[in-house]
Enzyme design. Structure first.
Site, PDB file in Angstrom:
ATOM      1  N   ASP A  98      42.355 -45.077  18.010  1.00  0.00           N
ATOM      2  CA  ASP A  98      41.393 -44.086  17.518  1.00  0.00           C
ATOM      3  C   ASP A  98      40.445 -44.592  16.452  1.00  0.00           C
ATOM      4  O   ASP A  98      39.870 -43.807  15.698  1.00  0.00           O
ATOM      5  CB  ASP A  98      42.182 -42.895  16.963  1.00  0.00           C
ATOM      6  CG  ASP A  98      43.218 -43.337  15.941  1.00  0.00           C
ATOM      7  OD1 ASP A  98      43.082 -44.446  15.403  1.00  0.00           O
ATOM      8  OD2 ASP A  98      44.167 -42.578  15.676  1.00  0.00           O
ATOM      9  N   GLU A 120      47.568 -46.106  23.841  1.00  0.00           N
ATOM     10  CA  GLU A 120      47.909 -45.107  22.809  1.00  0.00           C
ATOM     11  C   GLU A 120      46.984 -43.890  22.932  1.00  0.00           C
ATOM     12  O   GLU A 120      46.306 -43.485  21.990  1.00  0.00           O
ATOM     13  CB  GLU A 120      47.886 -45.691  21.392  1.00  0.00           C
ATOM     14  CG  GLU A 120      48.659 -44.835  20.397  1.00  0.00           C
ATOM     15  CD  GLU A 120      48.719 -45.430  18.987  1.00  0.00           C
ATOM     16  OE1 GLU A 120      47.832 -45.142  18.180  1.00  0.00           O
ATOM     17  OE2 GLU A 120      49.674 -46.177  18.701  1.00  0.00           O
ATOM     18  N   GLU A 134      39.252 -40.250  13.125  1.00  0.00           N
ATOM     19  CA  GLU A 134      40.077 -40.689  14.246  1.00  0.00           C
ATOM     20  C   GLU A 134      40.300 -39.616  15.312  1.00  0.00           C
ATOM     21  O   GLU A 134      40.333 -39.907  16.503  1.00  0.00           O
ATOM     22  CB  GLU A 134      41.437 -41.196  13.736  1.00  0.00           C
ATOM     23  CG  GLU A 134      41.376 -42.532  12.995  1.00  0.00           C
ATOM     24  CD  GLU A 134      40.906 -42.410  11.544  1.00  0.00           C
ATOM     25  OE1 GLU A 134      40.698 -41.277  11.056  1.00  0.00           O
ATOM     26  OE2 GLU A 134      40.743 -43.462  10.905  1.00  0.00           O
ATOM     27  N   HIS A 209      46.036 -45.368   2.580  1.00  0.00           N
ATOM     28  CA  HIS A 209      44.666 -45.890   2.729  1.00  0.00           C
ATOM     29  C   HIS A 209      43.719 -44.974   3.498  1.00  0.00           C
ATOM     30  O   HIS A 209      42.554 -45.297   3.664  1.00  0.00           O
ATOM     31  CB  HIS A 209      44.698 -47.231   3.470  1.00  0.00           C
ATOM     32  CG  HIS A 209      45.024 -47.082   4.929  1.00  0.00           C
ATOM     33  ND1 HIS A 209      46.304 -46.954   5.382  1.00  0.00           N
ATOM     34  CD2 HIS A 209      44.239 -46.994   6.019  1.00  0.00           C
ATOM     35  CE1 HIS A 209      46.300 -46.813   6.684  1.00  0.00           C
ATOM     36  NE2 HIS A 209      45.060 -46.825   7.114  1.00  0.00           N
ATOM     37  N   HIS A 242      45.768 -51.860   0.856  1.00  0.00           N
ATOM     38  CA  HIS A 242      44.686 -52.093   1.819  1.00  0.00           C
ATOM     39  C   HIS A 242      43.477 -52.690   1.090  1.00  0.00           C
ATOM     40  O   HIS A 242      43.227 -52.357  -0.070  1.00  0.00           O
ATOM     41  CB  HIS A 242      44.340 -50.739   2.438  1.00  0.00           C
ATOM     42  CG  HIS A 242      43.428 -50.789   3.630  1.00  0.00           C
ATOM     43  ND1 HIS A 242      42.125 -51.201   3.560  1.00  0.00           N
ATOM     44  CD2 HIS A 242      43.629 -50.450   4.925  1.00  0.00           C
ATOM     45  CE1 HIS A 242      41.558 -51.122   4.750  1.00  0.00           C
ATOM     46  NE2 HIS A 242      42.463 -50.664   5.607  1.00  0.00           N
TER      47      HIS A 242
HETATM   48  C1  UD1 Z   1      40.235 -48.282   9.715  1.00  0.00           C
HETATM   49  C2  UD1 Z   1      40.312 -47.173  10.773  1.00  0.00           C
HETATM   50  C3  UD1 Z   1      41.589 -46.360  10.585  1.00  0.00           C
HETATM   51  C4  UD1 Z   1      42.822 -47.233  10.491  1.00  0.00           C
HETATM   52  C5  UD1 Z   1      42.606 -48.307   9.453  1.00  0.00           C
HETATM   53  C6  UD1 Z   1      43.786 -49.247   9.463  1.00  0.00           C
HETATM   54  C7  UD1 Z   1      38.113 -46.333  11.395  1.00  0.00           C
HETATM   55  C8  UD1 Z   1      37.054 -45.348  11.116  1.00  0.00           C
HETATM   56  N1  UD1 Z   1      39.205 -46.263  10.612  1.00  0.00           N
HETATM   57  O1  UD1 Z   1      40.067 -47.644   8.453  1.00  0.00           O
HETATM   58  O2  UD1 Z   1      41.724 -45.490  11.685  1.00  0.00           O
HETATM   59  O3  UD1 Z   1      43.909 -46.428  10.083  1.00  0.00           O
HETATM   60  O4  UD1 Z   1      41.409 -49.033   9.753  1.00  0.00           O
HETATM   61  O5  UD1 Z   1      43.799 -50.069   8.371  1.00  0.00           O
HETATM   62  O6  UD1 Z   1      37.956 -47.142  12.280  1.00  0.00           O
HETATM   63  N2  UD1 Z   1      38.279 -54.546   4.284  1.00  0.00           N
HETATM   64  C9  UD1 Z   1      38.249 -55.854   3.902  1.00  0.00           C
HETATM   65  N3  UD1 Z   1      38.986 -56.764   4.620  1.00  0.00           N
HETATM   66  C10 UD1 Z   1      39.746 -56.400   5.695  1.00  0.00           C
HETATM   67  C11 UD1 Z   1      39.777 -55.049   6.063  1.00  0.00           C
HETATM   68  C12 UD1 Z   1      39.029 -54.127   5.360  1.00  0.00           C
HETATM   69  O7  UD1 Z   1      37.592 -56.217   2.959  1.00  0.00           O
HETATM   70  O8  UD1 Z   1      40.403 -57.266   6.290  1.00  0.00           O
HETATM   71  C13 UD1 Z   1      37.484 -53.552   3.525  1.00  0.00           C
HETATM   72  C14 UD1 Z   1      35.992 -53.574   3.831  1.00  0.00           C
HETATM   73  O9  UD1 Z   1      35.301 -53.521   2.628  1.00  0.00           O
HETATM   74  C15 UD1 Z   1      35.751 -52.280   4.561  1.00  0.00           C
HETATM   75  C16 UD1 Z   1      36.848 -51.382   4.017  1.00  0.00           C
HETATM   76  O10 UD1 Z   1      37.945 -52.251   3.806  1.00  0.00           O
HETATM   77  O11 UD1 Z   1      34.474 -51.775   4.297  1.00  0.00           O
HETATM   78  C17 UD1 Z   1      37.271 -50.235   4.887  1.00  0.00           C
HETATM   79  O12 UD1 Z   1      37.518 -50.688   6.213  1.00  0.00           O
HETATM   80  P1  UD1 Z   1      37.154 -49.739   7.454  1.00  0.00           P
HETATM   81  O13 UD1 Z   1      37.518 -50.461   8.704  1.00  0.00           O
HETATM   82  O14 UD1 Z   1      35.756 -49.253   7.335  1.00  0.00           O
HETATM   83  O15 UD1 Z   1      38.105 -48.493   7.245  1.00  0.00           O
HETATM   84  P2  UD1 Z   1      39.678 -48.386   7.138  1.00  0.00           P
HETATM   85  O16 UD1 Z   1      39.964 -47.430   6.039  1.00  0.00           O
HETATM   86  O17 UD1 Z   1      40.316 -49.733   7.091  1.00  0.00           O
HETATM   87  N1  UDP Z   2      51.014 -53.396   7.976  1.00  0.00           N
HETATM   88  C1  UDP Z   2      51.000 -54.758   7.738  1.00  0.00           C
HETATM   89  N2  UDP Z   2      50.816 -55.198   6.447  1.00  0.00           N
HETATM   90  C2  UDP Z   2      50.602 -54.354   5.427  1.00  0.00           C
HETATM   91  C3  UDP Z   2      50.592 -52.960   5.693  1.00  0.00           C
HETATM   92  C4  UDP Z   2      50.781 -52.514   6.985  1.00  0.00           C
HETATM   93  O1  UDP Z   2      51.187 -55.561   8.641  1.00  0.00           O
HETATM   94  O2  UDP Z   2      50.410 -54.829   4.302  1.00  0.00           O
HETATM   95  C5  UDP Z   2      51.209 -52.942   9.371  1.00  0.00           C
HETATM   96  C6  UDP Z   2      52.226 -51.843   9.582  1.00  0.00           C
HETATM   97  O3  UDP Z   2      53.525 -52.369   9.722  1.00  0.00           O
HETATM   98  C7  UDP Z   2      51.718 -51.188  10.864  1.00  0.00           C
HETATM   99  C8  UDP Z   2      50.238 -51.324  10.743  1.00  0.00           C
HETATM  100  O4  UDP Z   2      49.990 -52.348   9.791  1.00  0.00           O
HETATM  101  O5  UDP Z   2      52.113 -51.914  12.003  1.00  0.00           O
HETATM  102  C9  UDP Z   2      49.636 -50.034  10.282  1.00  0.00           C
HETATM  103  O6  UDP Z   2      48.323 -50.246   9.972  1.00  0.00           O
HETATM  104  P1  UDP Z   2      47.524 -49.359   8.975  1.00  0.00           P
HETATM  105  O7  UDP Z   2      48.468 -48.674   8.043  1.00  0.00           O
HETATM  106  O8  UDP Z   2      46.443 -50.207   8.446  1.00  0.00           O
HETATM  107  O9  UDP Z   2      46.804 -48.340   9.956  1.00  0.00           O
HETATM  108  P2  UDP Z   2      47.201 -47.004  10.687  1.00  0.00           P
HETATM  109  O10 UDP Z   2      48.507 -47.168  11.373  1.00  0.00           O
HETATM  110  O11 UDP Z   2      47.183 -45.931   9.654  1.00  0.00           O
HETATM  111  O12 UDP Z   2      46.065 -46.814  11.638  1.00  0.00           O
END
Ligand code: UD1
Ligand code: UDP
Length: 381
Positions: A98, A120, A134, A209, A242
């Site tokens: 999602d 999923e 999502e 997060h 995160h």
């Molecule tokens: C995204 C997904 C959410 C999922 C989550 C898992 C969307 C809208 N949301 O949200 O469904 O639960 O990922 O983690 O797709 N960033 C870094 N390095 C990384 C990853 C992220 O710097 O490796 C930072 C970036 O600044 C980015 C911010 O995190 O702008 C947020 O990331 P983003 O993918 O926009 O949203 P999430 O909250 O991670």
């Molecule tokens: N996870 C990970 N390292 C971390 C935190 C979470 O590998 O530091 C894993 C966790 O075990 C799960 C997945 O990331 O498999 C969940 O991802 P996240 O919480 O980012 O997203 P969501 O499930 O809410 O979409």
């Protein structure tokens, strides 16, 4: 017969963790050419999963920006995928869950008339803005997809009620397949502080997060954890934070300066699964942890107003505690102090899968191309 080209498109940490065993299963099956296209919506957190599962990206759109918006993720993915699809000419595109990568990946496939398989599929809260975005992403992908891989029977029923086009399969969740390779009793953590923790000290593993918790809900969560940590100096909280700048700020502002709260960088998935396996309880707003903690026999308190994963709540290992400071404190204190309440929640149940989701999905894909005489049997708990 020419091998069918299956292109898996993903871009965030949870998608990668849950797609990795499927990409492997497609490669090992021999009847398909398996391609990986990353959007790079997450950069470091995605690369870390690719490394752990030793996956290789055939295409990488590398779209991530600091403080990216939903619109930039969507448009950059659409533009990038147009070129990739024209070059790779896949017979089927697989997307997961999602996220905005999922939605934009599916939309791009649709624009170029490539069929979509949704892994999923069918999770719903029926609240358009929670989880945001999502809930809408997965609804929209449901409209586009031809093959719907629902983890549970309840997820499949949601899809049936929507009278979507295409075929629905009940497969189990691929995260349970991934967990077969990650959890080990002899596991050593790369952070020595974790290896050296006193095993009698109770450990709370926390993550937080989600976008719908940005702002006051997240601040309330941090206040609750601060109170729990101050009131229970014997326990330890480990929170891999995160990399989102919004989350980093909220976590450090709320929880810095406490001896028994470790705010650490995100850890790789093997470390994470093994950390949960060592924990007393899990406190989270994440989707994936709600599936993993029950499989490990760990009570999980979900800091959200709703969940699309009711199965563990029905099974008694998860509780929806919301985002109210006092409610979170009360729920954790109860599990710390009431052994009966704790043991009622601490049993391993696996409503989400039996570890064979990927082989069902591969057979379903083969069946859809006329390579298998029969549909795979549904996963039933
Ligand atoms: C995204 C997904 C959410 C999922 C989550 C898992 C969307 C809208 N949301 O949200 O469904 O639960 O990922 O983690 O797709 N960033 C870094 N390095 C990384 C990853 C992220 O710097 O490796 C930072 C970036 O600044 C980015 C911010 O995190 O702008 C947020 O990331 P983003 O993918 O926009 O949203 P999430 O909250 O991670
Ligand atoms: N996870 C990970 N390292 C971390 C935190 C979470 O590998 O530091 C894993 C966790 O075990 C799960 C997945 O990331 O498999 C969940 O991802 P996240 O919480 O980012 O997203 P969501 O499930 O809410 O979409």
């Amino acid at each position: 017969m020419d091998k069918k080209k299956i292109m898996s498109v993903f871009g965030t940490r949870p998608e990668a963790i849950k797609m990795a065993p499927l990409v492997r299963a497609l490669e090992e099956d021999g009847r398909f050419t398996s391609l990986c296209c990353l959007t790079g919506q997450h950069r470091e957190m995605l690369d870390c999963v690719m490394e752990i599962f030793r996956l290789h990206a055939d295409y990488d759109l590398n779209i991530m920006e600091k403080n990216q918006t939903l619109s930039t993720i969507t448009t950059k993915t659409l533009l990038g995928m147009e070129k990739v699809i024209a070059e790779a000419k896949p017979d089927l595109i697989l997307v997961h869950g999602d996220t905005t990568t999922t939605f934009a990946g599916a939309l791009s496939a649709f624009y170029q008339k490539v069929p979509v398989g949704h892994v999923e599929a069918g999770l719903r809260t029926f609240d358009k803005y929670s989880p945001y975005p999502e809930e809408m992403n997965r609804n929209l992908v449901g409209k586009i997809a031809q093959l719907h891989f629902a983890p549970t029977r309840a997820n499949a029923e949601n899809l049936r009620r929507e009278q979507l086009m295409g075929e629905i399969f009940i497969t189990g969740n691929t995260v349970i397949d991934a967990m077969k390779t990650t959890v080990a009793s002899s596991f050593r953590f790369s952070d020595e502080r974790i290896n050296q923790l006193d095993p009698t000290r109770r450990l709370i593993v926390m993550t937080c997060h989600r976008r719908e918790n940005y702002g006051e809900p997240m601040a309330a969560i941090m206040r609750a954890v601060r109170r729990i940590a101050l009131d229970n100096p014997d326990l330890i909280v480990i929170y891999p934070v995160h990399l989102s700048p919004v989350v980093q700020k909220a976590a450090h502002e709320g929880l810095d300066g406490l001896d028994n709260v470790l705010l650490i960088d995100p850890i790789d998935v093997e470390q994470m699964h093994n950390l949960m396996a060592r924990s007393y309880l899990v406190l989270t707003d994440s989707g994936g942890l709600q599936e993993e903690a029950p499989a490990l026999g760990k009570p999980v308190l979900v800091m959200r107003r709703e969940t699309e994963r009711p199965e563990a709540i029905h099974a008694g290992t998860a509780k929806l505690v919301g985002v109210d400071e006092q409610a979170i404190v009360d729920a954790v204190e109860k599990l710390l102090n009431d052994q009966n309440a704790y043991s009622q929640m601490a049993h391993a149940v696996n409503p989400y899968g039996d570890g064979n989701a990927c082989s069902r999905i591969v057979r379903a894909i083969a069946w859809s191309f006329g390579m298998e005489p029969e549909r795979p049997q549904d996963f039933i708990v």
